[in-house]
Design a protein around this motif. Sequence first.
Motif, PDB file in Angstrom:
ATOM      1  N   LYS A  32       0.832  -1.212   0.000  1.00  0.00           N
ATOM      2  CA  LYS A  32       0.000   0.000   0.000  1.00  0.00           C
ATOM      3  C   LYS A  32       0.859   1.251   0.000  1.00  0.00           C
ATOM      4  N   ASN A  34       0.268   5.737   0.159  1.00  0.00           N
ATOM      5  CA  ASN A  34      -0.609   6.633   0.924  1.00  0.00           C
ATOM      6  C   ASN A  34      -2.014   6.709   0.337  1.00  0.00           C
ATOM      7  N   ALA A  37      -3.921   3.647   1.279  1.00  0.00           N
ATOM      8  CA  ALA A  37      -4.252   3.669   2.703  1.00  0.00           C
ATOM      9  C   ALA A  37      -5.462   4.566   2.955  1.00  0.00           C
ATOM     10  N   SER A  40      -8.538   2.758   1.929  1.00  0.00           N
ATOM     11  CA  SER A  40      -8.890   1.758   2.941  1.00  0.00           C
ATOM     12  C   SER A  40      -9.680   2.386   4.082  1.00  0.00           C
ATOM     13  N   GLU A  70     -11.046  -4.471  -0.017  1.00  0.00           N
ATOM     14  CA  GLU A  70      -9.650  -4.303   0.397  1.00  0.00           C
ATOM     15  C   GLU A  70      -8.782  -5.411  -0.209  1.00  0.00           C
ATOM     16  N   ASP A 128      -2.065  -7.032   7.137  1.00  0.00           N
ATOM     17  CA  ASP A 128      -0.951  -6.459   7.895  1.00  0.00           C
ATOM     18  C   ASP A 128       0.293  -6.287   7.025  1.00  0.00           C
ATOM     19  N   ASN A 131       0.596  -3.387   4.518  1.00  0.00           N
ATOM     20  CA  ASN A 131       0.854  -2.104   5.166  1.00  0.00           C
ATOM     21  C   ASN A 131       2.321  -1.948   5.558  1.00  0.00           C
ATOM     22  N   ASN A 132       3.094  -3.021   5.501  1.00  0.00           N
ATOM     23  CA  ASN A 132       4.480  -2.998   5.939  1.00  0.00           C
ATOM     24  C   ASN A 132       5.360  -3.645   4.871  1.00  0.00           C
TER      25      ASN A 132
END
Length: 143
Positions: A32, A34, A37, A40, A70, A128, A131-132
């Motif tokens: 992801k 910005n 995000a 989301s 998502e 998770d 996002n990382n």
Amino acid sequence: MRGVSKQPVAYVCESDRDLPTEEQTVFHLTPKNNQMANESIRRYARAASEGRGGAREYDDRLLSVADIEEFQAVCLKVENYCFSEEYRSSHPNLPCDENGFVAEIEEPNLKADIVRDIPSQALQEIFDVVNNPVKLGRGGKKS
């Protein structure tokens, strides 16, 4: 300055890493950025409403819709997914091998069905890692 790479990463969930390669499910995930995000946040905000006394309440149906949207936004395709026995029995035309594995899934409707079928902890792991980027890279399928 570089941003988050938009190249998809072939990711194998932790629960599948000890399995033989032919039994591992591979998710092709896009990390992801910005903008994703923010999208989301909007998806999940639609599922919330103000309840009695100002408490936030969530509509389960709208949360499920947000999870599907998502997943479809971050997952380009899924390889080697094995639907549950219950799902396979209710979908006799599913293109799977004798062990129940579907070779490749890119169709939005089947990806939505994966969200309904996959264990919740695996779905949470996918959400998770997108996002990382560091975790996503570490869990990437080794060639």
